[in-house]
Design an enzyme around this catalytic site. Sequence first.
Site, short mmCIF file in Angstrom:
data_model
loop_
_atom_site.label_atom_id
_atom_site.label_comp_id
_atom_site.label_asym_id
_atom_site.label_seq_id
_atom_site.Cartn_x
_atom_site.Cartn_y
_atom_site.Cartn_z
N GLY B 136 39.53 41.16 36.41
CA GLY B 136 39.18 41.93 37.59
C GLY B 136 38.25 43.10 37.27
O GLY B 136 37.75 43.77 38.18
N GLY B 137 38.06 43.36 35.99
CA GLY B 137 37.19 44.47 35.61
C GLY B 137 37.78 45.83 35.96
O GLY B 137 37.05 46.79 36.18
N THR B 268 41.94 40.26 22.17
CA THR B 268 41.53 40.33 20.76
C THR B 268 42.11 39.19 19.93
O THR B 268 41.63 38.93 18.83
CB THR B 268 41.98 41.65 20.11
N VAL B 271 41.84 34.20 24.31
CA VAL B 271 41.54 34.37 25.73
C VAL B 271 42.67 33.68 26.50
O VAL B 271 42.86 32.47 26.38
CB VAL B 271 40.19 33.73 26.11
N TYR B 465 52.91 59.80 34.81
CA TYR B 465 51.55 59.45 35.23
C TYR B 465 50.88 60.73 35.71
O TYR B 465 51.37 61.37 36.63
CB TYR B 465 51.65 58.42 36.35
#
Lengths: 546, 546
Positions: B136-137, B268, B271, B465
């Site tokens: 989704g970037g 890493t 995939v 958060y």
Amino acid sequence: MNGLIEHTLRGSWTSSGASAAPLSPRSLRWLRQRTGLAEMTTPAVPASLLEVAGSALPEAARAELAALIGEQQVLTEPASRLGRAGGLSYSDLMRRRGGTEFAVPDAVLLPTDPELVQGILEICVRHDIAVVPFGGGTSVVGGVDALRGDKVAVVALDLAQLDRLVSLDPGSRIAVLQAGMRAAEAESLLAAHGFTLGHFPQSFERATIGGFAATRSAGQAAAGYGRFEDMVESVRLATPVGEWRLGVAPASAAGPDLRQLAVGSEGTLGVITEVAVRVRPAPVRSRYEALVVDGWQSGVDAVRALAQGRVLADVTRLSDVDETEVQLELSGALKAGALKTYLRGKGIRQPCLLVLGWDAASRAELKLRRSATLNALRGIRSVRLGRPVGEAWRSHRFSGPRQRDALLDRGVCVETLETATHWTGLSELRSAVRTALVRSLKVGGKSPIVMCHISHAYETGASLYFTVLAPRNADPIGQWQRAKEAASDAIAGRGTITHHHAVGADHLPWLGAEIGDIGGKVLAAAKKAVDPTGILNPGKLIRPAR
Amino acid sequence: MNGLIEHTLRGSWTSSGASAAPLSPRSLRWLRQRTGLAEMTTPAVPASLLEVAGSALPEAARAELAALIGEQQVLTEPASRLGRAGGLSYSDLMRRRGGTEFAVPDAVLLPTDPELVQGILEICVRHDIAVVPFGGGTSVVGGVDALRGDKVAVVALDLAQLDRLVSLDPGSRIAVLQAGMRAAEAESLLAAHGFTLGHFPQSFERATIGGFAATRSAGQAAAGYGRFEDMVESVRLATPVGEWRLGVAPASAAGPDLRQLAVGSEGTLGVITEVAVRVRPAPVRSRYEALVVDGWQSGVDAVRALAQGRVLADVTRLSDVDETEVQLELSGALKAGALKTYLRGKGIRQPCLLVLGWDAASRAELKLRRSATLNALRGIRSVRLGRPVGEAWRSHRFSGPRQRDALLDRGVCVETLETATHWTGLSELRSAVRTALVRSLKVGGKSPIVMCHISHAYETGASLYFTVLAPRNADPIGQWQRAKEAASDAIAGRGTITHHHAVGADHLPWLGAEIGDIGGKVLAAAKKAVDPTGILNPGKLIRPAR
């Protein structure tokens, strides 16, 4: 010290470390009828009669080790070494009963703190000595076999004296325990502060905190308290390349969870010396009871409904028809025949025992949770046997090993194996393993008794635990090995090769089917990084990188 | 296709992929007063105005890739490449607003099935091309930055067209989803079968299943549904040494849990092409409501009581005083001043908002669980604000990115960071991070707004958060980098460097403090085993073996 050695020695000589519980004549009669058992009495051979090769530990190494941890903490006499030669699998026990040759460590090391474990590894690397971490010695998969690999000698690194409660943080509910602490001792120390670990595997009386972490142990109340890996907040390991600490928060996204690489590493990636575990307030109310449902599939449906409805009792345990029959016959607690008639009257033709147990912080919580569980079972035909049967199960829940010794004494091949899979494949897996075991253990038309229960249930699946009773033949170790191979072949591709017994040496041939060649390579690479010369527990879990 | 590209492009150009929600004049006035904000309007630079270097992808490699997956699935024009250049961190967004140089992939690959991903890796190994898996970037830690490492070129492997529901096993409650499926799409496909995944991070509208697994995502309802890693039954990965499948049972003791090595591996180690996830029946009732408690510590005690009593609402979210104030001011939904006066009358001087949300299978379950939660809060002074505030939070829970765009438009530095630790250290961790952020972002006597909430609670600890609002200075990227460094230094040794944002490139300098040198070596060794030439996502998570 001597008490400790004696205990360990005695403990590992039989399954239970206590005298075998005698089998009643009635039980024996029933077993003979059912399996065609011809008795072959084979008591354990006294250690004093066994020939044990001299220690191969080079004197230079022994001296260095003794200088580091103390002369008295390096044991090389045969009795101590025999006491750490292997675990509690049927093969281990039969080797001792038959006096057959088996691997004995060249020395036993008894370090008293984590730094000394680190120091031991450094010496062992220098002298090229294999190290087998040894906790309660309860492995049933060859996990503590004294395999030497290509090393000049092999030592058992007995963590019994790393037995301290290091710290307790009641606010965060975290206890730091040394790895050699036995579960029973941990419970009693925690109880003094009002807490419990809640980890009760059948090996509870002897197994250790480090062993639980090293093997991904699952206790009988795992539905309530979680598997051991779920309780581990952090671990401290000694490795040949230095100390390694993992785990700084209850959850993290800081890359792969390396705690979950250390947990389950079975002494091949490091020696676990301390474990920080989540604890809970000790329950003030608990209740164990039993029901009978009609047939295996009906029982599976019941357990699945509980797991997926998230209303599992802390202990939820479903026995199949054969196990239910044997439990009733061998327990002697109930008149099995009368019970069957009673159940038939209630429409139960294929009785399957379902034991449920709840631990709760209050009477109200107990009531609430029990109702939730029983409500979810409404659609399933069942007959409640009430608390006596449930409490009987509870009070005998650690006595399996003792019963086993009694059976071994009478010439019965008795062993267990376990697996897990998703709900949809569960019955096929059970059938496949049953068939494999029955076929391979059939003797002269008489079938073995193959029993099965679900001991652990999850939203997506469950474990299956098999117990086999068969008449022993003249080659008992070979007899079982063939059966185990057949069962493992049946498991491969259908489920995991082990749900909570670990891999050790015995499951290694089937690990590849589960984690792939790539998984094997990754483990070998991780091992090479922390144990470049391969001294840690050779022959278990990880095949060396080629 | 074009729609997809456009969407991805537009989507990554702003945080949200939609027009920025305008800030009300009242909110702006308040922000100016509170932070000394001087407006610096910096809209996103149109892609057409940016200079993008030509693609360095060797023609031979391009041709092979096109032959494998189709000409139209290999995109090299600037607009497509810009669309996959980085994620959604403040620095990523400011680079786009400022037109500053940043790393752009040499091509975008759009495979349509897992086998093609495998084939792509083989070609990229042969041509020594770095591969950045792209979902989704939405990475905010540089996880999808197009870093080339020492390779000849770098491609973005966009999994958007791996978007199928492969299978659904309702009995085992397992869905197999391809990695490129967006969470929102997964929910809608599962809903058609009566199921939900229950994973609702703020990135929900854009993020993908593979991204969740790769980064150990945690959704807002994780108290109810678990973190994403808890939902993963199995994973399928393409690696340079072949396909790797992990996970055959709900639980296993077959060595270290390698699923937990794949989960969190951030592209890493392979995939991720498919993930089998646990699903649950879609809730038929849900309820969100809000309370106000008096002061942070009181709120922490409340959340801890819920977590340790195991009666957390599925969503349990505690805001500190500053965040509560800003939420009330910027939401415009409530008259903040009037509410404060009302609360003061009820004895609440330091209002901290506690949002609680339950999803349930029935009205009865909802009632039962809600009572359990609220009962556990009895000892803590609180004022119920009721459903409107809770439902308002719920309906805006994915709108943070849009709000952020509006703030960026007005010259506000707005960024978040997160951590987690055990309960005992939680308040110290919060103070340390707050202090670091305030000090490093103070400008001319005016302090930034540093807000904090607990979004995830566990029996042993919780996450924190932080959201920062500060007037932007002339070097916005440097300004934030210094603040982030100070905060990360404060976290190191006190908690995890990331609770659910992952490591990427940005957290890499602090990973060593958490997993040790040995942890770094183990990851590097595992990488070497599956990615010998290091083509997979260089510069993220793992430093190459030396």
